[in-house]
Design an enzyme around this catalytic site. Structure first.
Site: not given
Ligand code: NAI
Ligand code: MG
Length: 502
Positions: A199, A254, A257, A274, A308, A405
């Site tokens: 996804k 996080t 996660g 991660e 990240c 972050e």
């Molecule tokens: P997010 O964690 O919501 O999104 C990442 C992925 O998770 C996307 O594919 C999203 O559709 C999916 N997702 C979101 N909610 C979910 C759920 N309840 N169940 C399963 N999958 C779900 O990140 P977002 O909202 O785009 O960004 C927010 C913050 O997260 C950023 O500001 C940053 O701090 C952090 N982040 C960290 C990343 C990393 O590489 N460690 C990458 C992206 C965001």
């Protein structure tokens, strides 16, 4: 609300590759069992070019019903299909072919990545896409080298282990390195003989969809990789909760996660996470400042800070603080932000309106907390989600901008007294993904590398990433290690076989 028909020419301004433009015009569907189909609900969502806020394409909005069908296809491909049982040589050849196919389509994929994510074309063309091909190639090499063991059992028995694939893997990825994150997930999973439901993030689905087409062209059997575009709460949570998915791998916030870990408890999926980071990057006064200054600042600004492992807390020794911070600020003021298709721009926009607003919020918080913007400090006026490269000085490690972050081009320069103090402050964070050390003193470098609680430590370099080396976090940066031989552990399970000999 009915979605408008995308105006590809306007939205994809700057793109030149005819294959990329043709792909943008074609329908974007879900890949299930080797076939492209719309979401069962018929719903679509828009993917936006963050450089000009125009709609690039309409994307199928998959949800639970689509995930269910994809899981059935992946299960069938795993239990009955050729992939897990194929000769390792043959599976390796197919994976090498996938890597070559990606290289052949590098220009097209790089333009699509830049359009969807906003990163400068120089980076997508010279970093992201080559790294995608190398990741598949690296794991293609592993296919023929996944060994079990013969164990020193009592001589009346024979005991050995087999490394078997885990089964059906759900892989939920973010938008900062869209295709590279797909490769980090698919590469090792496929090498070990698993089948997958990928996804992509809703902000950046394009390159994963194009990869799906390339995988089919390369001859991957149907159902081995299924791609479900959609949102977190719809498609993502359906994957995390699914009773017939054996493993879930996630890269993202996080916060999400933790949701995924809870959801995985239903059938006790294997989980690897991660997550975020707030890395310390420590500049000792004996460092080669000509290298440390630009590398540390690009360790904040690379990919508009949406990394990240970004080194967002720059620690500078107190007695040289003003002088070194001035150098960091001067470098920052000369970093060019703008059109990602224009040569020379090191920063494009951030990925979305949501991310833009979030980062802007932190710029205000930093000012309210009493930090001083030594460079930048504001968004760039006009269309697109551009933000000035920002360095906050006079930050203390308890401020929000030093603890949370930000995921934007925003760094914080923090003073430290000595080694002990900087180990304490550096580790005083809920995260532990990476850390940097700048010094010419070899003993100090290795002492610090041991003392910092982080999954990766860079000495006199930063953001060095390669599929040969493990990557992952301590503390709330997650668990499990991706890349290197460690990803083989994530995507296999060990079976112990006993035989009585006499
Ligand atoms: P997010 O964690 O919501 O999104 C990442 C992925 O998770 C996307 O594919 C999203 O559709 C999916 N997702 C979101 N909610 C979910 C759920 N309840 N169940 C399963 N999958 C779900 O990140 P977002 O909202 O785009 O960004 C927010 C913050 O997260 C950023 O500001 C940053 O701090 C952090 N982040 C960290 C990343 C990393 O590489 N460690 C990458 C992206 C965001
Ligand atoms: Mg989110």
């Amino acid at each position: 609300m009915a979605a408008a028909t995308p105006q590809v020419e306007r939205a994809a301004k700057g793109a030149k590759n005819s294959a990329a433009l043709a792909f943008l015009r074609a329908p974007k569907q879900l890949l299930i069992n080797g076939k492209w189909q719309p979401a069962k609900s018929g719903k679509t969502f828009e993917t936006i070019n963050p450089a000009n806020e125009e709609v690039l394409a309409l994307i199928a909005e998959g949800d639970k019903a689509d995930v269910d069908e994809a899981v059935k296809a992946a299960r069938k491909a795993f239990e009955e299909g050729a992939w897990p049982k194929m000769s390792p040589h043959q599976r390796a050849r197919l994976m090498f072919k996938i890597a070559d196919t990606i290289d052949q389509h590098a220009d097209e994929l790089a333009e699509l990545e830049t359009l969807d994510n906003g990163k400068p074309l120089t980076f997508s063309r010279n970093f992201d896409i080559p790294a995608v091909a190398e990741t598949f190639r690296y794991y293609a090499g592993w296919v023929t080298k996944i060994y079990g063991e013969t164990n020193p059992s009592d001589p009346s028995f024979f005991n050995y282990t087999l490394r078997e694939p885990v089964g059906v893997c759900g892989q939920i990825i973010p938008w900062n390195f869209p295709l590279l994150m797909a490769a980090w997930k698919l590469g090792p999973a496929l090498a070990c003989g698993n089948t997958c439901i990928l996804k992509p993030a809703e902000q950046t689905p394009l390159t994963a969809l194009r990869l799906g087409e390339l995988l089919m062209e390369a001859g991957l059997p149907p159902g081995v990789v299924n791609i479900i575009t959609g949102f977190g709460p719809g498609a993502g949570s359906a994957i995390a909760e699914h009773p017939d998915i054996d493993k879930v791998a996630f890269t993202g916030s996080t916060e999400v996660g933790k949701i995924i870990l809870k959801a995985s408890a239903g059938n006790l999926k294997k989980v690897s996470l991660e997550l975020g980071g707030k890395a310390p990057n420590i500049i000792f006064p004996d460092a080669d400042l000509d290298q440390a200054v630009p590398t540390a600042m690009m360790g904040v600004y690379f990919n508009s800070g949406q990394v990240c492992c970004a080194g967002t807390r720059i620690f500078v020794q107190r007695d040289r603080y003003d002088e070194i911070v001035e150098k960091l600020a001067n470098f920052s003021k000369n970093v060019k932000v703008g059109d990602p298709f224009e040569q020379g721009n090191l920063l494009g926009p951030v990925v979305s309106r949501e991310q833009f607003d979030r980062v802007k919020g932190y710029l205000s918080i930093g000012a309210e907390e009493g930090a001083k913007a030594a460079a930048g400090g504001a968004p760039v006026e006009g269309k697109g989600y551009f933000i000035q490269p920002t360095l906050f000085a006079d930050v203390n490690n308890n401020m929000k901008i030093a603890r949370e972050e930000i995921f934007g081009p925003v760094g914080a320069a923090i003073a430290f007294k000595d080694e002990n103090d900087v180990v304490f402050q550096g580790n005083d964070t809920t995260y532990g993904l990476s850390a940097g050390i700048w010094t010419k003193d070899v003993g100090r470098a290795h002492k610090m590398a041991r003392a910092l609680k982080a999954g990766t430590v860079w000495i006199n370099c930063f953001n060095q990433i390669d599929p040969i080396a493990p990557f992952g976090g301590y503390k709330q940066s997650g668990f499990g290690r991706e890349l290197g031989k460690y990803a083989i552990d994530l995507y296999t399970q060990v079976k112990s076989v006993w035989m009585k000999l006499s």
